[in-house]
Design a protein around this motif. Sequence first.
Motif, mmCIF file in Angstrom:
data_model
loop_
_atom_site.group_PDB
_atom_site.id
_atom_site.type_symbol
_atom_site.label_atom_id
_atom_site.label_comp_id
_atom_site.label_asym_id
_atom_site.label_seq_id
_atom_site.Cartn_x
_atom_site.Cartn_y
_atom_site.Cartn_z
ATOM 1 N N ILE A 17 0.859 -1.184 0.000
ATOM 2 C CA ILE A 17 0.000 0.000 0.000
ATOM 3 C C ILE A 17 0.894 1.231 0.000
ATOM 4 N N ARG A 18 0.565 2.183 -0.876
ATOM 5 C CA ARG A 18 1.278 3.462 -0.925
ATOM 6 C C ARG A 18 0.299 4.549 -0.519
ATOM 7 N N TYR A 19 0.649 5.293 0.520
ATOM 8 C CA TYR A 19 -0.190 6.401 0.977
ATOM 9 C C TYR A 19 0.240 7.663 0.254
ATOM 10 N N TYR A 20 -0.690 8.221 -0.516
ATOM 11 C CA TYR A 20 -0.406 9.449 -1.254
ATOM 12 C C TYR A 20 -0.616 10.670 -0.367
ATOM 13 N N LEU A 21 -1.678 10.645 0.435
ATOM 14 C CA LEU A 21 -1.959 11.718 1.382
ATOM 15 C C LEU A 21 -2.007 11.110 2.768
ATOM 16 N N PRO A 22 -1.440 11.788 3.754
ATOM 17 C CA PRO A 22 -1.484 11.241 5.115
ATOM 18 C C PRO A 22 -2.898 11.333 5.689
ATOM 19 N N PHE A 23 -3.171 10.563 6.722
ATOM 20 C CA PHE A 23 -4.456 10.628 7.397
ATOM 21 C C PHE A 23 -4.620 12.007 8.020
#
Length: 133
Positions: A17-23
């Motif tokens: 999984i690649r997170y583009y925007l942080p939570f």
Amino acid sequence: MKRERAFAGLNLATGKIRYYLPFSFTEISGPACFHHNHLIYTADYSGIGNIYAMDTATKKIYQLTSSRFYANDPDFSRDGMDMIYSDYSSDGLRVAETKMDTTRWIPLEKITDTSIRLFDPLVRQEEANIQTA
């Protein structure tokens, strides 16, 4: 209860999984799409939902539209030079179009949050936040 949101991508071959925007608690929505090396999505960083682009290499975020009420549903011309989107106005939704001119994009750090924070007086009088406890 409002929950944190993020944009992520799943590589089906590797399972990573690649997170583009942080939570965050920023209202973000899609459908998110890619245009060249940018993730295009709607967010309310300014207090009004507008369309933004995040450079996937540098993680820099830019505002692409300046709708008075709300902009959403971006799509692109065949040559990728124009973006078509839904612009909400007092007369309802209308189709709008803009050139994909990166020199006119506004960096996120220059965006001012003008949202009306009616909840701030209530937050100040509370002694605890049960969401972080």
